[in-house]
Design an enzyme around this catalytic site. Sequence first.
Site, mmCIF file in Angstrom:
data_model
loop_
_atom_site.group_PDB
_atom_site.id
_atom_site.type_symbol
_atom_site.label_atom_id
_atom_site.label_comp_id
_atom_site.label_asym_id
_atom_site.label_seq_id
_atom_site.Cartn_x
_atom_site.Cartn_y
_atom_site.Cartn_z
ATOM 1 N N PRO A 70 41.587 37.003 38.973
ATOM 2 C CG PRO A 70 40.713 36.141 37.008
ATOM 3 C CD PRO A 70 40.309 36.581 38.376
ATOM 4 C CG MET A 71 44.977 40.665 38.738
ATOM 5 S SD MET A 71 45.555 41.804 40.043
ATOM 6 C CE MET A 71 45.637 40.684 41.447
ATOM 7 C CB ALA A 72 48.119 38.240 33.018
ATOM 8 C CB CYS B 255 40.947 40.092 28.920
ATOM 9 S SG CYS B 255 42.670 40.537 28.576
ATOM 10 C CE LYS C 258 37.467 40.444 37.134
ATOM 11 N NZ LYS C 258 37.879 41.488 36.176
ATOM 12 C CG ASN D 299 37.427 43.741 39.630
ATOM 13 O OD1 ASN D 299 37.736 43.792 38.447
ATOM 14 N ND2 ASN D 299 38.325 43.753 40.576
ATOM 15 N N GLY D 300 36.881 46.715 41.129
ATOM 16 C CA GLY D 300 37.302 48.029 40.656
ATOM 17 C C GLY D 300 37.431 49.057 41.756
ATOM 18 C CG ASP D 301 38.536 52.525 41.218
ATOM 19 O OD1 ASP D 301 39.562 52.088 40.663
ATOM 20 O OD2 ASP D 301 37.845 53.443 40.742
ATOM 21 N NE ARG E 114 43.868 48.436 38.728
ATOM 22 C CZ ARG E 114 43.677 49.742 38.518
ATOM 23 N NH1 ARG E 114 44.694 50.501 38.159
ATOM 24 N NH2 ARG E 114 42.483 50.278 38.698
#
Length: 335
Positions: free
Chosen positions: A20-22, A103, A142, A203-205, A228
């Site tokens: 999820p990404m705002a 978050c 998460k 999650n990440g990179d 991202r």
Amino acid sequence: MRREVTIGTLRLKSNLLLAPMAGVTDLPFRLLCEEQGIGLACTEMVSAKAILYGNRNTEELLRRAPGEEPLAVQLFGSEPELMGEIAAQLEERFSLIDVNMGCPVPKIVRNGEGSALMQEPARAYEILRMMVRRCRKPVTVKFRAGFDAAHRNAAEFARMAENAGVSAITVHGRTREQFYHGKADWNILREVKQAVHIPVFGNGDVFCPEDAKRMLEETGVDGIALARGVKGNPWLIGRTLHYLDTGELLPEPTLPEKLSVIRRHIALMVEYKGEHTAALEMRKHLSWYTVGMPNSSILRDRVNHAASTEELYALCSLLEGASQEDKRGRAPSMD
């Protein structure tokens, strides 16, 4: 390397999730990602209190397309009873309920929500336990490596979540203190995976298919939550799945292929959000899509001044025409 993952009673078609990404993982963008083969998409994070008080913008965040399956909803909040109640209200509409405990945004943290809960594992346990008790659908969570460098408690937090009854965990390899700066620590992902018996998603990179394969190999996680890396790049999903399945690295999509996705994104925005909102919200997406394209800085300036989707379509055609001129050996023009 690709493998099926089961979360509670829910079997996913792939081990790639859309985190999820705002402002990003709205309905139109999720549909693009599902077409690319994402195993599970998720709404933008939604406030339990906003649902309780009938906030007029919240229902748009909860909107889903017919046949959009599987789909998770992500809730945030700090009150166990409220989180349990809202989860029970929503579970018939979604495949699972995810809880945001990662978050880093200051206003969320100040309210004792998001990553602030990593400092209060007892309260976090009560929230998760209450939600698991109230729901028949799987509940997942998460969170991050920790709140700051001195308190990297992800493994302990994961064991707490498993004891509370959650069906899967997603871990971002940065602390709250880091926000999205620096490098994600994948060692934390491995520690979490070794600490629990339920599925763990890293999650990440992860910005390319090779990153995804390396994360799976180095950490042992069951799957990856893309974030991202898919902004302006939904085909990362399909390219990654192909690479994990075959070992073949597909080339980046051509400009015509990218423009086809961009035009479809604009059309979906208009269909689900209307002309005015589509024109405004597509500005950021076009800025992401056009990174690295010829004349991209000029194009982004024009995108940010576009007042209608007709102008956005015209800019896509202009970019396409400039590319064709370049192929014919002429100097490309954005005039």
